[in-house]
Design an enzyme around this catalytic site. Sequence first.
Site, PDB file in Angstrom:
ATOM      1  N   HIS A  52      -4.763   5.034 -34.495  1.00 55.50           N
ATOM      2  CA  HIS A  52      -5.492   5.548 -33.340  1.00 55.50           C
ATOM      3  C   HIS A  52      -6.155   6.870 -33.706  1.00 55.50           C
ATOM      4  O   HIS A  52      -5.516   7.771 -34.260  1.00 55.50           O
ATOM      5  CB  HIS A  52      -4.549   5.742 -32.154  1.00 55.50           C
ATOM      6  CG  HIS A  52      -4.129   4.470 -31.515  1.00 55.50           C
ATOM      7  ND1 HIS A  52      -2.866   4.273 -30.992  1.00 55.50           N
ATOM      8  CD2 HIS A  52      -4.803   3.309 -31.299  1.00 55.50           C
ATOM      9  CE1 HIS A  52      -2.793   3.047 -30.488  1.00 55.50           C
ATOM     10  NE2 HIS A  52      -3.950   2.444 -30.662  1.00 55.50           N
ATOM     11  N   GLU A 105       6.790   7.163 -32.638  1.00 53.83           N
ATOM     12  CA  GLU A 105       5.959   8.001 -31.762  1.00 53.83           C
ATOM     13  C   GLU A 105       6.312   9.470 -32.004  1.00 53.83           C
ATOM     14  O   GLU A 105       7.289   9.989 -31.488  1.00 53.83           O
ATOM     15  CB  GLU A 105       6.175   7.615 -30.298  1.00 53.83           C
ATOM     16  CG  GLU A 105       5.815   6.178 -29.969  1.00 53.83           C
ATOM     17  CD  GLU A 105       4.306   5.938 -29.916  1.00 53.83           C
ATOM     18  OE1 GLU A 105       3.533   6.908 -30.086  1.00 53.83           O
ATOM     19  OE2 GLU A 105       3.892   4.778 -29.689  1.00 53.83           O
ATOM     20  N   HIS A 125       2.584   6.842 -35.039  1.00 54.79           N
ATOM     21  CA  HIS A 125       1.741   7.085 -33.866  1.00 54.79           C
ATOM     22  C   HIS A 125       2.213   8.369 -33.193  1.00 54.79           C
ATOM     23  O   HIS A 125       3.142   9.028 -33.654  1.00 54.79           O
ATOM     24  CB  HIS A 125       1.839   5.908 -32.892  1.00 54.79           C
ATOM     25  CG  HIS A 125       1.155   4.667 -33.368  1.00 54.79           C
ATOM     26  ND1 HIS A 125      -0.069   4.246 -32.889  1.00 54.79           N
ATOM     27  CD2 HIS A 125       1.533   3.739 -34.294  1.00 54.79           C
ATOM     28  CE1 HIS A 125      -0.422   3.124 -33.487  1.00 54.79           C
ATOM     29  NE2 HIS A 125       0.527   2.792 -34.345  1.00 54.79           N
ATOM     30  N   GLU A 172      -4.806  10.284 -32.688  1.00 52.43           N
ATOM     31  CA  GLU A 172      -3.465  10.515 -33.214  1.00 52.43           C
ATOM     32  C   GLU A 172      -3.542  10.910 -34.695  1.00 52.43           C
ATOM     33  O   GLU A 172      -2.637  10.645 -35.479  1.00 52.43           O
ATOM     34  CB  GLU A 172      -2.607   9.268 -32.991  1.00 52.43           C
ATOM     35  CG  GLU A 172      -2.460   8.929 -31.509  1.00 52.43           C
ATOM     36  CD  GLU A 172      -1.699   7.638 -31.232  1.00 52.43           C
ATOM     37  OE1 GLU A 172      -1.129   7.052 -32.173  1.00 52.43           O
ATOM     38  OE2 GLU A 172      -1.678   7.206 -30.065  1.00 52.43           O
TER      39      GLU A 172
END
Length: 393
Positions: free
Chosen positions: A162, A364, A305, A165
């Site tokens: 992404h 994450e 991420h 990110e």
Amino acid sequence: MEILVRKGDTFWYYSQLFDIPLALIIDSNLNMDINKLKPGQAIRIPGFTATIRTIQKGDTLWKLAAAQDMDADALLLLNPHINPNELQIGQKVRIPVRVTELIVNGKQPYDFQQMRRDMHRLLTIYPFMKRKEAGKSVLGLPLYDLRIGRGDRKIQINASFHANEWITTPILMQFLNEYLLSLTNQLTIKEVRALPVYMETQLSAVPMVDPDGVNLVLNGPQPEVEEKVVAINKGGYDFSGWKANIRGVDLNKQFPANWEYEATRKPKAPSSRDFPGDQPLSEPETKAMADLVRKESFERLIALHTQGKEFYWGYEGLEPPESEGLAKRFSRVSGYKAVRYVDSHSGFKDWFIQEFRKPGFTIELGEGENPLPLSQFDEIYEDVSKLLIHSLL
């Protein structure tokens, strides 16, 4: 650092002279027959650079060597034409310098160009790391695949699926740098001995899966795509919230793991985020990553991420039993919460688990709102680097 072979030299001698593991010297010179070295051949010694020193009054070869904590023959090897007993003031000599500090500075806006500059420097100093291309982006930028290690076990780690990110890329690049540095200096990394990991495991790292999107977030649109991306962005020039690739497709919603279901509840047209495309694997970036894991038979996959300080390790009950043990270990070393299932489909980790029945993890990093601020970098790195080295065990 490059040296020239002398008569009688061996890789084993270079290993002892420079205090570098033999395997790293061999792997830095794969085009060489280690049993038939010829005088004059160029050999790369990893973990060193060479600097130029101008001889001053009182200098001797032995003093210069002692200042670098190495044998005087190392200096003779780099300066085969000098007479060590007749150094002249003003004479130039090459001095080997062991690299003991990190090169990568992750605490800066980290676009594709910065990544490539750091990558080139790492490859120069640590030539046992190899660079491949997994594929190319929509705009033709390479998706670099960096390989470290000689073992049969293969582990895949990727970052910046992404665009906003992008902090995941310098986190991964700094980890690679610390791992390489630990190898050449024969140190531990987060209390794990680096060389046995290198001998048993091959790491495949793709530090930037969406280079076009990262460049868009950090640098704004290139002229050839400006009209299209501004339209997708509803006329705005603030791309800080852009997650997608340059065509407005969310690359982590592109994989054939319940893609049809996920597509029913996501945007139906190109968007700055969440549009899964018109069909699975429609984008060159996702095709490249799917082809990579199909070809390589990786034992596990780690996708970086942001954000949440947690990670997801299951998918539809298809994850193998070993995933739970790995999840507990990753949580213990990183402090991140292990979450088995979330209401999400068609991600890279989801498809990997579904397709290969092997452990896959979506990590994450950090907490807050994307893009995460660089002020979190050190904290994120401290937590996640422990997880990353344990992912190679």
